[in-house]
Design a protein around this motif. Sequence first.
Motif, PDB file in Angstrom:
ATOM      1  N   PRO A   1       0.971  -1.219  -0.111  1.00  0.00           N
ATOM      2  CA  PRO A   1      -0.022  -0.025   0.003  1.00  0.00           C
ATOM      3  C   PRO A   1       0.840   1.228  -0.053  1.00  0.00           C
ATOM      4  O   PRO A   1       2.119   1.114   0.361  1.00  0.00           O
ATOM      5  CB  PRO A   1      -0.831  -0.173   1.249  1.00  0.00           C
ATOM      6  N   PRO A   2       0.312   2.460  -0.295  1.00  0.00           N
ATOM      7  CA  PRO A   2       0.941   3.873  -0.375  1.00  0.00           C
ATOM      8  C   PRO A   2       1.946   3.845   0.850  1.00  0.00           C
ATOM      9  O   PRO A   2       1.638   3.654   2.050  1.00  0.00           O
ATOM     10  CB  PRO A   2       0.138   4.947  -0.582  1.00  0.00           C
ATOM     11  N   GLY A   3       3.065   4.030   0.667  1.00  0.00           N
ATOM     12  CA  GLY A   3       4.181   4.671   1.835  1.00  0.00           C
ATOM     13  C   GLY A   3       5.451   4.274   1.496  1.00  0.00           C
ATOM     14  O   GLY A   3       5.588   4.018   0.249  1.00  0.00           O
ATOM     15  N   ARG A   4       6.468   4.160   2.447  1.00  0.00           N
ATOM     16  CA  ARG A   4       7.874   4.008   1.996  1.00  0.00           C
ATOM     17  C   ARG A   4       8.401   2.699   1.322  1.00  0.00           C
ATOM     18  O   ARG A   4       8.722   2.647   0.165  1.00  0.00           O
ATOM     19  CB  ARG A   4       8.880   4.257   3.256  1.00  0.00           C
TER      20      ARG A   4
ATOM     21  N   VAL B   1       7.285   2.945  -2.270  1.00  0.00           N
ATOM     22  CA  VAL B   1       8.250   3.535  -2.985  1.00  0.00           C
ATOM     23  C   VAL B   1       9.583   2.873  -3.192  1.00  0.00           C
ATOM     24  O   VAL B   1       9.992   2.901  -4.452  1.00  0.00           O
ATOM     25  CB  VAL B   1       8.645   4.782  -2.310  1.00  0.00           C
ATOM     26  N   GLU B   2       9.894   1.924  -2.275  1.00  0.00           N
ATOM     27  CA  GLU B   2      11.173   1.019  -2.387  1.00  0.00           C
ATOM     28  C   GLU B   2      10.995  -0.114  -3.798  1.00  0.00           C
ATOM     29  O   GLU B   2      11.908  -0.203  -4.666  1.00  0.00           O
ATOM     30  CB  GLU B   2      11.301   0.514  -1.239  1.00  0.00           C
ATOM     31  N   VAL B   3       9.674  -0.671  -3.724  1.00  0.00           N
ATOM     32  CA  VAL B   3       9.416  -1.386  -4.668  1.00  0.00           C
ATOM     33  C   VAL B   3       9.259  -0.825  -6.278  1.00  0.00           C
ATOM     34  O   VAL B   3       9.884  -1.379  -7.168  1.00  0.00           O
ATOM     35  CB  VAL B   3       7.930  -2.212  -4.323  1.00  0.00           C
ATOM     36  N   LYS B   4       8.752   0.235  -6.240  1.00  0.00           N
ATOM     37  CA  LYS B   4       8.630   1.205  -7.451  1.00  0.00           C
ATOM     38  C   LYS B   4      10.200   1.546  -7.995  1.00  0.00           C
ATOM     39  O   LYS B   4      10.349   1.906  -9.009  1.00  0.00           O
ATOM     40  CB  LYS B   4       7.572   2.190  -7.328  1.00  0.00           C
TER      41      LYS B   4
ATOM     42  N   CYS C   1      14.423  -8.358  -2.752  1.00  0.00           N
ATOM     43  CA  CYS C   1      14.887  -6.961  -2.915  1.00  0.00           C
ATOM     44  C   CYS C   1      14.347  -6.047  -1.842  1.00  0.00           C
ATOM     45  O   CYS C   1      14.675  -5.060  -1.447  1.00  0.00           O
ATOM     46  CB  CYS C   1      14.202  -6.415  -4.596  1.00  0.00           C
ATOM     47  N   VAL C   2      13.067  -6.039  -1.422  1.00  0.00           N
ATOM     48  CA  VAL C   2      12.273  -5.486  -0.511  1.00  0.00           C
ATOM     49  C   VAL C   2      11.678  -6.341   0.413  1.00  0.00           C
ATOM     50  O   VAL C   2      10.705  -7.276   0.108  1.00  0.00           O
ATOM     51  CB  VAL C   2      11.269  -4.473  -1.214  1.00  0.00           C
ATOM     52  N   GLY C   3      12.084  -6.554   1.747  1.00  0.00           N
ATOM     53  CA  GLY C   3      11.502  -7.480   2.693  1.00  0.00           C
ATOM     54  C   GLY C   3      11.829  -8.755   2.477  1.00  0.00           C
ATOM     55  O   GLY C   3      12.764  -9.209   1.974  1.00  0.00           O
TER      56      GLY C   3
END
Length: 204
Positions: A82-85, A88-91, A148-150
């Motif tokens: 969901p929208p948030g930091r 942004v990292e994923v994008k 990559c993220v998490g």
Amino acid sequence: MKLIGSLTSPYVRKVRIVLAEKKLDYELVLDDPWGPATQVTAHNPLGKVPCLIMDENGSLFDSRVIVEYLDTLSPVGRLIPPPGRERVEVKRWEAIADGIMDAAAAAFIETHRRPEAQRNADWVDRQLQKIRASLDYMDLLLGEQPYCVGVNLCLADIAVGTALGYLDLRFPDIDWRADHAHLARLAEKLGARPSFATTKPPTA
């Protein structure tokens, strides 16, 4: 849903992997956007693949737009936070992976589709420099993280894995694994997933 695309397009593969991970049914309609009989221009004025034909709401194009839509269709395996930091990292990961694919596709088109007398070697070298710099950046950013993220697969991993697979397809002489051990580890893990294995592009 119908997905218009080719088996070698990395952007189409990214969408197909998302469809597989989300367990969504669709029909793949093969199309050559470079050919005179291309179908995609009837649905995408840009004449590019992938193009997703939805049941009632027309068509979507650009892989980033399509995967964003697909992730909303099913709660199974959410790939975009969901929208948030974290989102942004994923994008950010998706942006740099797409940038690698953009540069690789541009270099391939320049060296394989333009007449030899019109090819610009300096321009191709510039695209390859972008790829090398991006690989260094991603390998450093990934480090020892499992993904990559998490700690779970997300769109960032799909985008990166697709970009690396496209390099293997179009530029096998770029031995990116030799100097990017973290990316090599991630690519091996992703390659074992059915979504990646079943969408691997043909080499001939």
